[in-house]
Design an enzyme around this catalytic site. Structure first.
Site, short mmCIF file in Angstrom:
data_model
loop_
_atom_site.label_atom_id
_atom_site.label_comp_id
_atom_site.label_asym_id
_atom_site.label_seq_id
_atom_site.Cartn_x
_atom_site.Cartn_y
_atom_site.Cartn_z
N SER A 1 0.68 -1.13 -0.02
CA SER A 1 0.19 -0.04 0.05
C SER A 1 0.90 1.50 -0.01
CB SER A 1 -0.89 0.23 1.27
OG SER A 1 -1.63 -1.17 1.46
N GLU B 1 -6.92 1.88 -13.96
CA GLU B 1 -6.82 0.47 -13.41
C GLU B 1 -7.97 0.27 -12.49
OE1 GLU B 1 -2.80 -0.02 -11.95
OE2 GLU B 1 -3.41 -1.27 -10.29
C1 LIG Z 1 -3.32 -12.21 -6.42
C2 LIG Z 1 -2.52 -10.61 -6.33
C3 LIG Z 1 -2.24 -10.36 -7.64
C4 LIG Z 1 -1.31 -9.13 -7.47
N1 LIG Z 1 -0.80 -8.54 -8.49
C5 LIG Z 1 0.09 -7.64 -8.51
C6 LIG Z 1 0.85 -7.04 -9.58
O1 LIG Z 1 0.63 -7.64 -10.69
N2 LIG Z 1 1.80 -6.08 -9.38
C7 LIG Z 1 1.92 -5.30 -8.28
O2 LIG Z 1 2.80 -4.65 -8.22
N3 LIG Z 1 1.28 -5.67 -6.92
C8 LIG Z 1 0.32 -6.90 -7.30
N4 LIG Z 1 -0.18 -7.38 -6.18
C9 LIG Z 1 -0.30 -6.55 -4.94
C10 LIG Z 1 -1.31 -5.70 -4.34
O3 LIG Z 1 -1.54 -4.85 -5.02
C11 LIG Z 1 -0.94 -5.38 -3.07
O4 LIG Z 1 -1.14 -6.79 -2.09
C12 LIG Z 1 -1.88 -4.56 -2.21
O5 LIG Z 1 -1.68 -3.24 -2.88
C13 LIG Z 1 -1.92 -4.40 -0.73
O6 LIG Z 1 -0.23 -4.57 -0.24
P1 LIG Z 1 0.12 -5.38 0.90
O7 LIG Z 1 -0.17 -6.67 0.39
O8 LIG Z 1 1.46 -4.90 0.92
O9 LIG Z 1 -0.60 -4.95 2.33
P2 LIG Z 1 -0.36 -3.75 3.26
O10 LIG Z 1 0.03 -2.54 2.53
O11 LIG Z 1 0.68 -4.50 4.24
O12 LIG Z 1 -1.56 -3.68 3.77
C14 LIG Z 1 -1.94 -4.68 5.02
C15 LIG Z 1 -3.36 -4.15 5.52
O13 LIG Z 1 -3.47 -2.72 6.22
C16 LIG Z 1 -4.22 -1.81 5.83
N5 LIG Z 1 -3.43 -0.57 5.42
C17 LIG Z 1 -2.33 -0.39 4.77
N6 LIG Z 1 -1.92 1.01 4.78
C18 LIG Z 1 -3.24 1.59 5.57
C19 LIG Z 1 -3.70 2.97 5.67
N7 LIG Z 1 -2.81 4.14 5.43
N8 LIG Z 1 -4.85 3.11 6.49
C20 LIG Z 1 -5.57 1.83 6.63
N9 LIG Z 1 -5.42 0.54 6.54
C21 LIG Z 1 -4.06 0.67 5.83
C22 LIG Z 1 -4.22 -2.62 4.08
O14 LIG Z 1 -5.71 -2.00 3.67
C23 LIG Z 1 -4.35 -4.06 4.60
O15 LIG Z 1 -5.60 -4.35 5.08
C24 LIG Z 1 -0.92 -8.33 -6.25
C25 LIG Z 1 -1.59 -9.04 -5.07
C26 LIG Z 1 -2.38 -10.13 -5.36
C27 LIG Z 1 -2.79 -10.81 -3.71
#
Ligand SMILES: Cc1cc2nc3c(=O)[nH]c(=O)nc-3n(C[C@H](O)[C@H](O)[C@H](O)COP(=O)(O)OP(=O)(O)OC[C@H]3O[C@@H](n4cnc5c(N)ncnc54)[C@H](O)[C@@H]3O)c2cc1C
Length: 379
Positions: free
Chosen positions: A133, A242
């Site tokens: 994120s 997107e």
């Molecule tokens: C099947 C799949 C395909 C994907 N494909 C791609 C891809 O092709 N390319 C790519 O780059 N990425 C890809 N992603 C990554 C995806 O975009 C990220 O998983 C997503 O943006 C969330 O990031 P994170 O997993 O690091 O979660 P985190 O950022 O660690 O978040 C964990 C939790 O904390 C919450 N959180 C974080 N910040 C805040 C805030 N400021 N306020 C409130 N809550 C917050 C989130 O909402 C979530 O509930 C993919 C993910 C999956 C599972």
């Protein structure tokens, strides 16, 4: 509710794409899910039939028709047949637009025609093991060495991670400025570029989602996309499309789960009558139908606004937030209405339930959508 936004050409396109999915994709679903990946051949077939990045200009092999309703139809039809592994919208509506918008003429000429034919499969790599994120926390770096950059770092959760021939990799370009980020084109088999394992996901079983590693990868200047400090600005510019793409798929997924359940509840009997005759079933179906129709109206309006260059980023976030949450609620309710059979993988509602869950997470989580919406509203 009758939708007003499609013309005859859209209906024809839908029909031909639906036929393509039913002939070339649906019969192979099980085999691809077991393999955890789709064959390259299906990309070539999609290209041959004109379903890959058809909107690019004619000199790059496309039609030049920039009408997001065609992208919307692709998302809806893929959701209709519950196809979550063969990720055409990723190529068409999420990644190729970066190359088209910010790439040099040489990059467009080199890359886009093969994206149209399916010879080149695209991926975009932003997320890292330590950050998703909060992209400003990215650790991958690209250091300017004069006539090339050196790329170091790792990415995770990258869709098409194993199949991709061209990967747009986001990397920090100034250690003192966390907002200086560039996008770099990494090509298949470049020295120092390695792919990790195919990640085992709860849904999207035939989608190859992988880790990627970059160890001193030499990026020639010809493979820098646009200005290497303006990556965040590029992201901001492309995120509305997107998020709209994913909203189209999410509302399509909700509709598909609803339709499937509507058939089931007419057949299944309990206490001597079809379960659709219980008031609870009819009320749940009525609530879902109402919410899906209302979401569809909102998404359709966003699509037309986008066609007219007027879709604001926060409105796209509203569309993604609402439809993602709706798709998950609807899928859950539909599993409930299937009873025990809804929990069995041989009933398609079970894999629909698993497939839609990602919508609340990728391309910005629901929580991040809420942050953007609240900020845009002055909070
Ligand atoms: C099947 C799949 C395909 C994907 N494909 C791609 C891809 O092709 N390319 C790519 O780059 N990425 C890809 N992603 C990554 C995806 O975009 C990220 O998983 C997503 O943006 C969330 O990031 P994170 O997993 O690091 O979660 P985190 O950022 O660690 O978040 C964990 C939790 O904390 C919450 N959180 C974080 N910040 C805040 C805030 N400021 N306020 C409130 N809550 C917050 C989130 O909402 C979530 O509930 C993919 C993910 C999956 C599972």
């Amino acid at each position: 509710m009758k939708r007003e936004l499609f013309d005859t050409e859209h209906d024809m396109f839908r029909k031909s794409f639906r036929t393509f999915l039913e002939r070339e994709v649906v019969p192979h679903r099980k085999e691809w899910e077991e393999a955890g990946i789709v064959p390259r051949d299906i990309w070539l077939k999609a290209g041959k039939n004109g379903f890959l990045v058809p909107w690019v200009d004619e000199q790059y092999g496309g039609t030049g028709v920039k009408d997001f309703r065609f992208d919307q139809i692709i998302c809806e039809e893929m959701a209709r047949v519950n196809e979550a592994g063969f990720f055409i919208p990723l190529q068409n509506s999420l990644i190729a637009p970066y190359i088209n918008e910010f790439g040099s003429e040489e990059q467009k000429t080199r890359i886009l025609p093969k994206c149209v034919t399916g010879e080149t499969i695209l991926a975009v790599a932003m997320t890292e093991p330590g950050t998703g994120s909060d992209l400003a926390g990215m650790k991958t770096t690209a250091v300017d060495k004069g006539d090339h950059f050196i790329l170091n770092g790792s990415k995770t959760f990258i869709s098409n991670g194993l199949l991709a021939d061209v990967i747009l990799v986001a990397a920090r370009t100034d250690p003192k400025n966390p907002h200086a980020m560039g996008m770099f084109i990494v090509e298949r088999d470049q020295e120092g570029f390695e792919r990790g394992r195919n990640l085992d996901k709860m849904g999207m079983k035939s989608q190859d989602t992988a880790e990627l590693f970059f160890n001193h990868v030499i990026i020639p200047k010809a493979n820098v996309l646009g200005n290497p400090t303006q990556g965040f600005m590029y992201l901001m510019k492309m995120l509305a499309q997107e998020r709209l793409t994913l909203a189209c798929g999410a509302v399509g997924g909700a509709q598909a789960a609803y339709d499937l359940t509507k058939s089931y509840i007419k057949e299944r009997k309990a206490f001597g009558k079809p379960i659709c005759k219980f008031q609870n079933t009819r009320f749940k179906m009525a609530e879902m139908k109402t919410e899906i129709d209302m979401a569809q109206v909102f998404v359709d309006r966003c699509v037309m606004d986008h066609n007219h260059g007027k879709l604001a980023g926060d409105i796209a976030c509203q569309a993604k937030l609402y439809t993602s949450e709706l798709a998950c609620r609807v899928a859950d309710e539909c599993v409930q209405l299937h009873g025990g059979y809804g929990y069995m993988m041989e009933y398609p509602i079970a894999s629909m339930y698993l497939n839609v869950r990602i919508h609340r997470i990728f391309a910005g989580t629901s929580e991040i959508m809420k942050e953007v919406i609240a900020r845009a509203d002055g909070l």
